[in-house]
Design a protein around this motif. Structure first.
Motif, PDB file in Angstrom:
ATOM      1  N   GLU A  53       1.012  -1.099  -0.037  1.00  0.00           N
ATOM      2  CA  GLU A  53       0.164  -0.331   0.794  1.00  0.00           C
ATOM      3  C   GLU A  53       0.878   0.897  -0.119  1.00  0.00           C
ATOM      4  O   GLU A  53       0.300   2.126  -0.548  1.00  0.00           O
ATOM      5  CB  GLU A  53      -0.717  -0.031   1.296  1.00  0.00           C
ATOM      6  CG  GLU A  53      -1.862  -1.033   1.560  1.00  0.00           C
ATOM      7  CD  GLU A  53      -2.363  -1.050   2.218  1.00  0.00           C
ATOM      8  OE1 GLU A  53      -3.665  -0.842   3.509  1.00  0.00           O
ATOM      9  OE2 GLU A  53      -2.020  -1.945   3.549  1.00  0.00           O
ATOM     10  N   ALA A  54       1.772   1.129   1.273  1.00  0.00           N
ATOM     11  CA  ALA A  54       2.738   2.228   0.879  1.00  0.00           C
ATOM     12  C   ALA A  54       3.918   2.380  -0.954  1.00  0.00           C
ATOM     13  O   ALA A  54       3.699   3.677  -0.824  1.00  0.00           O
ATOM     14  CB  ALA A  54       3.482   2.486   1.850  1.00  0.00           C
ATOM     15  N   ALA A  55       3.758   1.477  -1.204  1.00  0.00           N
ATOM     16  CA  ALA A  55       4.541   2.020  -2.302  1.00  0.00           C
ATOM     17  C   ALA A  55       3.365   2.418  -3.737  1.00  0.00           C
ATOM     18  O   ALA A  55       4.437   3.212  -4.049  1.00  0.00           O
ATOM     19  CB  ALA A  55       4.623   0.845  -2.870  1.00  0.00           C
ATOM     20  N   GLY A  56       2.020   1.932  -3.304  1.00  0.00           N
ATOM     21  CA  GLY A  56       1.241   2.440  -4.396  1.00  0.00           C
ATOM     22  C   GLY A  56       0.971   3.815  -3.897  1.00  0.00           C
ATOM     23  O   GLY A  56       1.242   4.352  -5.094  1.00  0.00           O
ATOM     24  N   GLN A  57       1.056   4.789  -2.658  1.00  0.00           N
ATOM     25  CA  GLN A  57       0.918   5.915  -2.263  1.00  0.00           C
ATOM     26  C   GLN A  57       1.960   6.553  -2.831  1.00  0.00           C
ATOM     27  O   GLN A  57       1.792   8.229  -3.218  1.00  0.00           O
ATOM     28  CB  GLN A  57       0.311   5.991  -0.779  1.00  0.00           C
ATOM     29  CG  GLN A  57      -0.836   5.469  -0.386  1.00  0.00           C
ATOM     30  CD  GLN A  57      -1.579   6.127  -1.358  1.00  0.00           C
ATOM     31  OE1 GLN A  57      -2.030   7.465  -1.005  1.00  0.00           O
ATOM     32  NE2 GLN A  57      -2.751   5.584  -1.954  1.00  0.00           N
ATOM     33  N   PHE A  58       3.123   5.882  -2.725  1.00  0.00           N
ATOM     34  CA  PHE A  58       4.499   7.021  -3.252  1.00  0.00           C
ATOM     35  C   PHE A  58       4.575   7.525  -4.825  1.00  0.00           C
ATOM     36  O   PHE A  58       4.495   8.445  -5.056  1.00  0.00           O
ATOM     37  CB  PHE A  58       6.089   5.857  -2.728  1.00  0.00           C
ATOM     38  CG  PHE A  58       6.210   6.283  -1.245  1.00  0.00           C
ATOM     39  CD1 PHE A  58       6.044   7.836  -0.580  1.00  0.00           C
ATOM     40  CD2 PHE A  58       5.968   4.982  -0.482  1.00  0.00           C
ATOM     41  CE1 PHE A  58       6.616   7.951   0.576  1.00  0.00           C
ATOM     42  CE2 PHE A  58       6.556   5.215   0.850  1.00  0.00           C
ATOM     43  CZ  PHE A  58       6.976   6.543   2.185  1.00  0.00           C
ATOM     44  N   GLU A  59       4.346   5.722  -5.156  1.00  0.00           N
ATOM     45  CA  GLU A  59       4.327   6.143  -6.383  1.00  0.00           C
ATOM     46  C   GLU A  59       3.188   7.087  -7.081  1.00  0.00           C
ATOM     47  O   GLU A  59       3.763   8.150  -8.327  1.00  0.00           O
ATOM     48  CB  GLU A  59       3.756   4.726  -7.142  1.00  0.00           C
ATOM     49  CG  GLU A  59       4.683   3.471  -7.133  1.00  0.00           C
ATOM     50  CD  GLU A  59       5.731   4.413  -8.358  1.00  0.00           C
ATOM     51  OE1 GLU A  59       5.884   4.918  -8.912  1.00  0.00           O
ATOM     52  OE2 GLU A  59       7.017   2.908  -8.592  1.00  0.00           O
TER      53      GLU A  59
END
Length: 374
Positions: A210-216
């Motif tokens: 989920e964090a990766a999606g938000q950073f992207e």
């Protein structure tokens, strides 16, 4: 001489608040405490320093609480501190001097925020914050979490450092994450900055996908502050490594070079990436490359100071040891030891590498003597 109001928001800080207030007592001209629901002795301790103590019903919004505290200020400038912040004696003296000499035309004073220290008290992690602002201009705080102020020039970049650190470490909290997720649940808009810090909260709670999606998502907005963009690339790479997506992690690190010249913190991550692959030659290249970089002088973003000197030096020593070049490894470790004479790792490495070099020289000498005798 300008006058200063100290405005603070606090909750259950009985272990930290005395150190904070002692460090500024007699320097600031007014102390304003806004309590957001303490159940310990925080308010009682504060009462020995000021009678300007106010209650604020917590509404999951740090900016609202800070703005409330600012409304009570009456001096020329407003300084903010958290309860676990404090001034070292040398920085207290600098603040006194600033009061005496500051041009009253200055609107904002930036100060270094030291949030990481080593065992010897050296700053290892720091960045700059808008720390003191002119009251008459009524600057306001924004964002419910990881709040900030939009200020205007003239801005003074001061050499005063605010040191951060709890006397008693709390267990990790999900308060900030809950604030963000309540906003999302209520279909409230997250600004690009909000998306960035929401991603950081997700990562800190091991929700890496989920964090990766938000950073992207944050990077895709192309609306972030350059320092946050670089930090997002770094944090995104960490998420992908935890998700076993190594190549994507490496691509994120190189993507950071789009936003500015290479940063030592990023290059350390690249070096570690190749170390994990046992590619010590490539790892050494990146750690040595760091030593050619110049630390940004005008940088308000996150700086991990050891990444610019000690870490690349000692990791070069590790890499060249693995490559069998003990003489070169010793050279780098000696430099690392000069950076941190108290480093147990560097001390241990030094003894080990000195023995390796001595043994290698003896072996070479013995071989030469054998050749001569033959």
């Amino acid at each position: 001489m300008v006058s200063i109001s100290l405005a603070m928001i606090v909750k259950d800080e009985e272990n930290n608040i005395k150190r904070c207030l002692d460090s500024v007592l007699g320097v600031v001209d007014e102390i304003i405490i806004v309590d957001t629901g303490s159940t310990d002795q925080t308010k009682k301790i504060c009462s020995f320093y000021t009678d300007k103590i106010y209650d604020f019903k917590w509404i999951d919004d740090f900016s609202a609480a800070r703005n409330f505290s600012y409304d009570f200020a009456t001096m020329d400038y407003i300084l903010w501190l958290d309860a676990d912040d404090y001034l070292l004696p040398e920085d207290r003296e600098k603040l006194i001097k600033l009061k005496e000499t500051m041009d009253p035309g200055i609107n904002t004073v930036m100060m270094k925020y030291a949030t990481g220290l080593d065992l010897q008290g050296n700053v290892t992690f720091s960045y700059y914050r808008e720390r003191m602002t002119k009251r008459a201009l009524k600057f306001r705080w924004n964002e419910p979490v990881h709040e900030y102020m939009l200020t205007i020039e003239p801005i003074l970049e001061s050499d005063i450092c605010i040191t951060h650190g709890k006397i008693q470490t709390d267990k990790s909290s999900d308060r900030n994450l809950q604030i963000y997720e309540n906003k999302i649940k209520n279909k409230e808009f997250l600004s690009p900055r909000g998306v960035f810090y929401y991603a950081r909260e997700l990562k800190d709670h091991d929700r890496f996908l989920e964090a990766a999606g938000q950073f992207e998502l944050f990077l895709d907005t192309d609306m972030g502050w350059v320092e946050d963009n670089i930090s997002a690339c770094s944090e995104l790479a960490k998420c992908y490594l935890m998700l076993n997506q190594d190549k994507r992690a490496l691509a994120c690190l190189f993507k950071s070079f789009i936003y500015s010249t290479p940063r030592a913190e990023i290059c350390c991550q690249i070096g570690y990436y190749y170390q994990e692959k046992n590619d010590y030659k490539t790892a050494a290249y990146w750690f040595e490359f760091i030593l050619t970089l110049k630390k940004p002088e005008k940088c308000w973003g996150f700086l991990q100071h050891d990444c610019w000197s000690y870490i690349p030096l000692i990791e070069c020593a590790v890499c060249y040891d693995r490559l069998g070049n003990y003489k070169k490894a010793l050279k780098f470790n000696t430099r690392a030891l000069k950076e941190k004479p108290d480093s147990l790792s560097a001390q241990k490495n030094q003894r080990y590498l000195q023995d390796k070099v001595t043994s290698q020289q003896y072996k070479k000498k013995s071989q030469n003597q054998k050749i001569d005798s033959d």
